[in-house]
Structures are given as C-alpha cells and as structure tokens.
Design an enzyme around this catalytic site. Structure first.
Site, PDB file in Angstrom:
ATOM      1  N   ASP A  57     -32.629   4.844 -48.937  1.00 39.97           N
ATOM      2  CA  ASP A  57     -32.456   4.070 -47.703  1.00 39.97           C
ATOM      3  C   ASP A  57     -33.794   3.759 -47.027  1.00 39.97           C
ATOM      4  OD1 ASP A  57     -30.969   2.797 -45.729  1.00 39.97           O
ATOM      5  OD2 ASP A  57     -29.514   4.417 -45.590  1.00 39.97           O
TER       6      ASP A  57
ATOM      7  N   ASP B  75     -23.898  -2.920 -44.387  1.00 41.36           N
ATOM      8  CA  ASP B  75     -23.180  -1.795 -43.791  1.00 41.36           C
ATOM      9  C   ASP B  75     -21.800  -2.227 -43.321  1.00 41.36           C
ATOM     10  OD1 ASP B  75     -24.923   0.223 -44.232  1.00 41.36           O
ATOM     11  OD2 ASP B  75     -25.789   0.262 -42.217  1.00 41.36           O
TER      12      ASP B  75
HETATM   13  C1  GLA Z   1     -27.883   3.419 -43.229  1.00 42.40           C
HETATM   14  C2  GLA Z   1     -27.072   3.024 -44.431  1.00 42.40           C
HETATM   15  C3  GLA Z   1     -25.697   3.635 -44.360  1.00 42.40           C
HETATM   16  C4  GLA Z   1     -25.822   5.145 -44.272  1.00 42.40           C
HETATM   17  C5  GLA Z   1     -26.695   5.518 -43.093  1.00 42.40           C
HETATM   18  C6  GLA Z   1     -27.006   6.994 -43.067  1.00 42.40           C
HETATM   19  O1  GLA Z   1     -27.394   2.852 -42.078  1.00 42.40           O
HETATM   20  O2  GLA Z   1     -27.006   1.644 -44.543  1.00 42.40           O
HETATM   21  O3  GLA Z   1     -24.920   3.269 -45.461  1.00 42.40           O
HETATM   22  O4  GLA Z   1     -26.353   5.643 -45.470  1.00 42.40           O
HETATM   23  O5  GLA Z   1     -27.942   4.829 -43.124  1.00 42.40           O
HETATM   24  O6  GLA Z   1     -27.786   7.341 -41.987  1.00 42.40           O
END
Ligand code: GLA
Length: 692
Positions: free
Chosen positions: A439, A496
């Site tokens: 990430d 997301d």
């Molecule tokens: C980001 C990612 C999510 C999740 C969060 C965890 O927002 O896009 O899918 O993994 O971080 O903190």
C-alpha cells in the site's frame, strides 16, 4: 532526406530527417502499402507559408528545443551549472535501425550533450518509446519528454481518465483548442486524479469503430502531459515525468517508457493489444499460468480489530464460500489499533498475535487457502519506534502537512532501503506468505524521481529473492496503477470503492489499459462502507466476477440465500477463469446509455461472456438489442443467459432467451444484437456464447 519505416500488422510509423537535423515522425497511423515512396510522403506534407509567420515551419521533431523559433512547448528544458539556459543544436550522430527497432542519437559537441530517442515494438499493436540525455558536464534538466509524436488532425477528441479516491478512471472528454492542454500531476505517485494516459479519437469513433490513438506513460511518480495545437494547426503530444530539476545537477537523464498504439477499429482496437501487452509481457509467465486464486481480504470485515480466533472463523467461512487466498490487511504490526501509529514498525504485534502469525497461517493453509499480508513500507507514523529512532529518514521537511497522520520515508537513502528490505524479507522468510498487498496511502511532499526509482529497486530486489510471492499495488485504492509498477506487481487494487455500481464504471474505463487478470475486484459488504448504498449479492458478485475476483465483506452478515448465490457465482468464475482472465475485454457500443456492457472474448475466438451491467433505468420502456463485436460473421454461436434465475416479476414478455439457448450467426449478433430481458437497475445480465 533520410527516412525510416516501422510497421506492425496494423500501423506504420515513418520517421524522417532532413540531412542531419533532429528527426520527426512524418506519419503514424493505419498501415501504409509496402511500396509507399517515403520521400514523396514527406515532400507531400510540407505546409504552405503565408504572412505573419516564419519562412519555414519549424518541425514537430522527436525533441523540439528552444532556439529555433519552435512555436510550441519544447521537449527539453535544461540549464548549465550556472543556470544559463541551454539551446542545443543537435546533429545526427548515430543510427541503429533493425526490423521494428530504431534508435537515433544526436549530439551538440559545443555543449557536450547527447540525446537519443528509441522506438521499438512492445507487442504487435503497441510501440514503446524513450528518450535519454547525457552530458559531459553536469547540467540541470527541468523538462525532458519522451520522444514527441504528432497528433493526427482528424483526431479532434481528447479522452482523459482522472478521478478521486473511490472514483478512479473517470473519463473526461475535451477537444483541441488554440492553446496547450497541460496535465501535470505533482503528487509523486501515479495518482487517482490523473492516469498517465491519453486517447485521441476521431469524431464518431467509439469502442468498436473509428480511428483512435493511445498513449501511456509508464511512471509511478507523477507525470506531465502536453497536448498542444500549434498556431499553424499542427499538434504535438509530450509525456514526461515531473520534475527532473529536483535532482539538481547531473549528467544522465531518461524518460520513462511511453507506450503508443493506433487502431482504425475504435478504442477496443488499442485496448486489446495494450491489455495483451500487460498479460503477456509485463506479468511473469510462470506465476500467471497458475489459476488466479479467489481472494478474501478481511479489511472491511474487521479493520484494526485483529483477534486470532475471529480471523480463523472468517477464514473458515471465506473458504466455504470458495476463497483460495486469505489476505490479512492493516493492523497486525507495531501497536496499530487505528491509523495514527506504527507504520515503520514491521514487527508482529504480540498483543494480538502472542504465538506469532503461524497459528493463523497454518489454519489458513489447512483450509486450502494461501496467505497474504498487507504492508505499507514507504510510510512512517511519528508514533512509531522507527520515527523515534530515525526522524531523519523522512522525505521532506519536518513542518510539512501530514496525510492520514503519516509521513513518507526517503527510500532512496541506502539505509532506508536496507531496513525495509530486511524487515519485509524477514517476514517472507519466516512465514508461509504467498502474496503482499503493498500500500501507499498518501501523496509525497513533492514529486521525486529518486523515490520512484527506489521503489522499483526495492520491489525488484524482493521479486528476485522471493519470485513466488505475488505483489498487489494499492495506493488508497487505485492511486498507483501504471505499467511501471506492473513490472513489479501482478495485481492492482483498482479502488477502495466496493460499491458494485461505481466499481462497474471504474473497471469498465480502466479496461482501456488494464486486462482482467491484474484488476482486483471484491464482493463488498451489503451496506457499502464508502457510499452507504445497498446492492444485491448477485450484482456485487457479478461485478467482481468481471475481473480478478475476491471478497471483502464480513461473511457473518450473509443470509443463506446470499451464501448460495455467492457460492454459485464463485463456482462459475472458477470454471471460466482459465480462459476468461486471458480474454480480451471488448467494450460494447450500447445503444442504451443505462447499459455498460463488455464482451470478454477468448483469444481463440471460440467463446465469450457478455456482462451487461444495468447501471441505471433506461430511457425507453423495453431494452434495446445489444450489438456484439469481434465475432466471425459466418460462424454460428450458441448463446445462453447464465443468470436467468435473476429474472424479475416485471419482466413479462415471452422471450426465447428466457427459456433456452439460442443459435445465431456472428453477423446477426454483431449487426442486430442480443435482445435481453427487462431488469431492475443495479443488476447484471451474464450471457455466455460458444462458437459451434
Ligand atoms: C488503504 C487501502 C485499503 C486498506 C487500508 C488499510 O486505504 O486502499 O484497501 O488496505 O489502506 O489501512
């Protein structure tokens, strides 16, 4: 006059140079006949000169520079160590030309500057171009574009893909005007806001027809694009990254790879070879030959509330739904009970995992699933051991604003690279981890090419050391998606947003550049966490089944009916995935604005699936036929409505397709189309076809 000709089966690129002057692309478009006289072609395109202009048109060369009255944006802006602008006078030095490969090198001996442009085939239908600059003395480069291409006069329409968190790949359309369209993304990552790509389309061009040109700049650190109409009407397109000047004085500079494609067959005509390039050239063959496992990601089920017994229960339930890989998301390390702390401390939280990760991992493997782990290595929280020990490892000033309460590590520093490599590899060595969700949840304080190069190095080293471990590129959803990162990552977390309706649109547009096999798509919670909307299980599951399928809801919320529907769709996906994930995604020109439709056509042409997403209520009372594409007009196809069990009471007509399979010619299916039953909005019709 010198000319060089580069062909593939659909397009020709002609590069020409007058004596030893900087070369220019004299033609890029539909295939020219083999006997085309290229000198005549160049001579024929010289434009007239009139009052109020220079005596000769300055060329839109591979690298227009300042100093010769070029009427547009230069492709190179540089200054010497004292800050004095350089206006190079490049002279051809060297030519390497082989079949489908051309490299031209130019020098300015007075300045000690060498510029090279390379053009070579990436895959049938796609070409890659890059520029390199070398100087005897150290210089400062403010802008260096990849080799510049002219944009065809008949392609007036500029399509861009931008968006936001939970709203990636929104298509915007503009047209050329009297000034330059400059898109500059200075966030230091590829960005949700500005995908580094461009489509230029002729009037009337659509998914299935018309002249279309595509560009993609494969760089994960922010890019700049200039699409400019010169005062004389000619157009140029430049792509480069932002900005070289932060590197200070240096001797070597390079653009990233710029991919281009032309097709006379509409947007599908450029998307198909681009998708194929990702599938066949960017992804590691061995890894991709394995069936793509159905994911279960626990993020939206538990967020930071990690309890081993609960996670084991979720894993059990996910496995019974058909999941094959369990991904433990954020919250397993440091003391991370929320997003304010611990980034940087890549050690297991022993409060949550007193016996290590082994009990959970063993449980997951015993259920027949592989195990994946979330990381966000480029980031640090001030509330972390790492920050307390090494505040100097942060990129940018201490006073900068925080993003999600976090700062960015300067991973170009050798000691930071070494630390992150050690931490990640230790976890991979000591645990049976087959997958990393990598990430990157905030923008950089400033765009920094060194940071982008450093992430490529770090990921590259990890991939060499752990070739069986797959990596997913995530950046608050789709903030880091491009062909640069896809050299190291095998999946992207597109968004997301697990809202099926939004996802339908996002993945539909992303298919311009991305094949299904790399595009993660999950069945989200019943009440979507980012929109509050409620969608049926069938809709959520079919939308996920259009790409690399996964689930992300809390399986404890599922009703018996939802479980049975999900299990059926997962089973269907597993039966199809061996060909479906290798298929070309062809977007269909729907005559009904409410329908977002894709036809996933097997590379053999023998079978297809049409996903017809009902994204809204139609304007007309009865659904219009949906024309298919890319079929053999002469062949007979058997078509079958896979999910006729989703027919609703308001659909009252006597339609043959509701009852049985139908056999129709490719010609009929493409020219008239398939007439589907009426359906509520937020649903998906799934139609399977087989060539007889
Ligand atoms: C980001 C990612 C999510 C999740 C969060 C965890 O927002 O896009 O899918 O993994 O971080 O903190």
């Amino acid at each position: 006059m010198q000319t060089w000709r580069l062909d593939d089966s659909t397009q020709t690129i002609v590069v020409a140079a007058v004596d030893s002057a900087m070369a220019f692309v004299a033609y890029w478009g539909a295939l020219l006949p083999g006997h085309e006289n290229l000198n005549q072609l160049v001579a024929a395109q010289v434009r007239d000169v009139t009052g109020g202009m220079m005596d000769k048109h300055a060329l839109v060369s591979l690298c227009p520079v300042e100093g010769d009255a070029f009427p547009g944006q230069p492709a190179l802006l540089a200054s010497d160590a004292k800050g004095v602008a350089l206006m190079p006078n490049f002279v051809l030095q060297d030519v390497h030309c082989q079949h489908q490969f051309l490299k031209l090198s130019y020098t300015d001996v007075d300045i000690g500057l060498t510029y090279s442009a390379s053009i070579n085939i990436a895959i049938e239908g796609v070409w890659q171009l890059s520029a390199d600059l070398k100087c005897v003395d150290k210089i400062q480069v403010h802008w260096l574009a990849a080799p510049v291409l002219p944009a065809a006069d008949k392609c007036e329409r500029i399509l861009e893909f931008g968006g936001k968190w939970c709203g990636e790949f929104k298509r915007h359309e503009r047209s050329f005007g009297p000034s330059a369209l400059v898109r500059e993304n200075r966030t230091g990552r590829t960005g949700h806001e500005h995908f580094p790509g461009l489509i230029m389309a002729a009037q009337g061009a659509s998914y299935c027809q018309g002249d279309v040109y595509a560009w993609h700049y494969a760089w994960s650190g922010g890019h700049k694009m200039v699409a400019e109409q010169l005062p004389d009407g000619r157009r140029q397109v430049q792509f480069g990254h932002v900005p070289h000047s932060y590197r200070g004085l240096a001797r070597n500079f390079s653009s990233a790879t710029q991919y281009i494609a032309f097709s006379a067959g509409g947007i599908n005509g450029v998307s198909v070879p681009l998708q194929k390039y990702v599938r066949e050239q960017l992804l590691p063959t061995k890894l991709m030959q394995k069936p793509r496992p159905v994911h279960y990601n626990c993020w939206e089920a538990i967020y930071f509330d990690h309890q081993v017994e609960l996670l084991k229960d979720l894993a059990q339930r996910a496995a019974s739904l058909g999941a094959e890989r369990f991904v433990l998301d954020d919250g397993w390390f440091g003391q991370r009970d929320d997003d304010t702390s611990s980034l940087g401390d890549w050690d297991l939280d022993v409060r949550k995992y007193p016996q290590g990760l082994a009990p959970l991992i063993e449980h997951v493997w015993s259920l027949g699933m592989g195990f994946g782990l979330w990381f966000e290595p480029e980031m640090v929280n001030e509330d972390s051991q790492l920050y307390r020990t090494h505040p100097d490892w942060v990129l940018g000033s201490a006073k900068q604003s925080r993003g999600r309460q976090q700062l960015v590590l300067n991973i170009a520093l050798t000691e930071v690279q070494a630390y992150l490599y050690k931490k990640v590899s230790l976890l991979l060595t000591n645990n049976a981890i087959e997958y990393i969700k990598w990430d990157h949840n905030r923008v950089l304080p400033f765009a920094d090419a060194a940071q982008t190069e450093a992430i490529y190095t770090l990921l590259g080293r990890l991939r060499v050391a752990f070739p069986k471990v797959e990596i997913e590129s995530c950046s608050s959803g789709g903030g880091r998606i491009d062909y640069g990162i896809l050299k190291h990552a095998q999946r992207v977390w597109l968004s997301d947003s697990n809202d099926a309706l939004e996802r339908l649109r996002i993945q539909h547009q992303a298919a311009t550049f991305l094949p299904a096999i790399v595009t993660g798509s999950h069945v989200g919670p019943r009440h979507c966490h980012t929109t509050g909307r409620v969608h049926s299980m069938a809709f959520r599951a079919w939308v996920a089944a259009q790409r690399h399928m996964g689930m992300e809801m809390d399986p404890r919320e599922l009703t018996t009916a939802e479980i049975s529907q999900l299990v059926t769709i997962v089973k269907w996906w597993k039966q199809q995935r061996s060909w479906l994930l290798q298929a070309d995604i062809l977007r269909l020109d729907s005559h009904d604005e409410a329908i977002l439709a894709e036809q996933h056509l097997a590379t053999t042409g023998d079978q297809f699936v049409v996903f017809a997403g009902v994204a809204d209520s139609s304007s007309q009372i009865s659904p219009r036929p949906l024309s298919l594409t890319g079929l053999d007009a002469e062949a007979q196809y058997q078509i079958n409505l896979v999910n006729r069990d989703e027919l609703v009471g308001l659909s009252r007509g006597e339609m043959a397709i509701k009852i049985d399979k139908l056999t129709l010619s490719g010609s009929y299916l493409m020219n008239y189309g398939v007439t589907l039953p009426w359906q509520f909005p937020d649903a998906m019709w799934v139609l399977q076809g087989k060539r007889l």
